[in-house]
Design a protein around this motif. Structure first.
Motif, mmCIF file in Angstrom:
data_model
loop_
_atom_site.group_PDB
_atom_site.id
_atom_site.type_symbol
_atom_site.label_atom_id
_atom_site.label_comp_id
_atom_site.label_asym_id
_atom_site.label_seq_id
_atom_site.Cartn_x
_atom_site.Cartn_y
_atom_site.Cartn_z
ATOM 1 N N ALA A 18 0.820 -1.216 0.051
ATOM 2 C CA ALA A 18 0.009 0.249 0.008
ATOM 3 C C ALA A 18 0.760 1.186 0.167
ATOM 4 O O ALA A 18 0.455 2.271 -0.423
ATOM 5 C CB ALA A 18 -0.776 -0.090 1.166
ATOM 6 N N ALA A 21 1.611 3.172 -3.226
ATOM 7 C CA ALA A 21 0.600 3.493 -4.220
ATOM 8 C C ALA A 21 0.942 5.093 -4.639
ATOM 9 O O ALA A 21 1.293 5.643 -3.793
ATOM 10 C CB ALA A 21 -0.849 3.534 -3.666
ATOM 11 N N GLU A 49 -5.264 0.805 -0.696
ATOM 12 C CA GLU A 49 -4.967 -0.650 -1.031
ATOM 13 C C GLU A 49 -5.684 -1.426 0.201
ATOM 14 O O GLU A 49 -5.194 -0.938 1.010
ATOM 15 C CB GLU A 49 -3.722 -1.034 -1.330
ATOM 16 C CG GLU A 49 -2.995 -0.434 -2.682
ATOM 17 C CD GLU A 49 -3.404 -0.962 -3.912
ATOM 18 O OE1 GLU A 49 -3.674 -2.309 -3.848
ATOM 19 O OE2 GLU A 49 -3.447 -0.382 -4.900
ATOM 20 N N ALA A 68 -8.365 -0.978 4.900
ATOM 21 C CA ALA A 68 -7.598 -0.351 3.558
ATOM 22 C C ALA A 68 -6.441 0.710 4.297
ATOM 23 O O ALA A 68 -6.857 1.306 5.226
ATOM 24 C CB ALA A 68 -8.326 0.087 2.870
ATOM 25 N N SER A 157 -8.816 -2.199 -4.414
ATOM 26 C CA SER A 157 -7.887 -0.998 -4.475
ATOM 27 C C SER A 157 -9.183 0.170 -4.986
ATOM 28 O O SER A 157 -10.174 -0.372 -5.706
ATOM 29 C CB SER A 157 -6.710 -0.871 -5.559
ATOM 30 O OG SER A 157 -7.081 -1.032 -6.789
#
Length: 166
Positions: A18, A21, A49, A68, A157
């Motif tokens: 994550a 990103a 994510e 997330a 995502s």
């Protein structure tokens, strides 16, 4: 056990991907059904994510909660969890919301417009009025029947856009 599942899922995301990103969501046309009402302005947008955690009840999968990590410039800035709520790991502010509208996406969880119903703290989320879940990928519940009590986490995502009055 369920809290352990969420903690492990979020921890794996922070360590395993994550944080890589992009801070800029992919451009896409926002469906009319989930456009933010006039009188609001964009505050921030973060790619996320995570997983959608499903539990089996009466032979069918049902959403238990999301888990997330939202990031900015490759660094985690917020956590998304059951409520749904988003909590800044930078300043501790929180926004909770309820779905106001949705737009289906092929092979993915729907895009959403959520209206804020809880704001705490004095940070980035303290005055959020609306949230959009955009550019969703994955996260769909498994097909078919299941064994009661089973749980599964399905990766997804999305880009989360936060709006304030003004």
């Amino acid at each position: 056990m369920k809290r352990m599942t969420v903690a492990l899922a979020v921890g794996a995301l922070v360590l395993g991907g994550a944080a890589t990103a992009s801070a800029t969501p992919a451009a896409s046309k926002v469906p009319d059904a989930i456009k933010v009402p006039a009188g609001n302005r964009a505050l921030a947008s973060y790619p996320a994510e995570g997983v959608q955690i499903y539990g089996c009840t009466n032979g069918a999968w049902a959403l238990i909660q999301p888990a997330a990590v939202l990031s900015r410039h490759g660094k985690p800035v917020a956590l998304h969890s059951k409520g749904p709520v988003w909590t800044s790991i930078v300043d501790g502010s929180t926004v909770g919301a309820a779905a106001a509208a949705n737009a289906p996406r092929e092979g993915a969880i729907p895009e959403l417009l959520l209206k804020a119903n809880l704001n705490t703290g004095d940070g980035v989320f303290s005055k959020v009025t609306y949230i959009q879940r955009l550019n969703t990928r994955g996260g769909v519940a498994p097909a078919g029947t299941c064994t009661d009590g089973a749980q599964t986490a399905v990766r997804y995502s999305a880009d989360y856009a936060f709006w304030v009055a003004g």
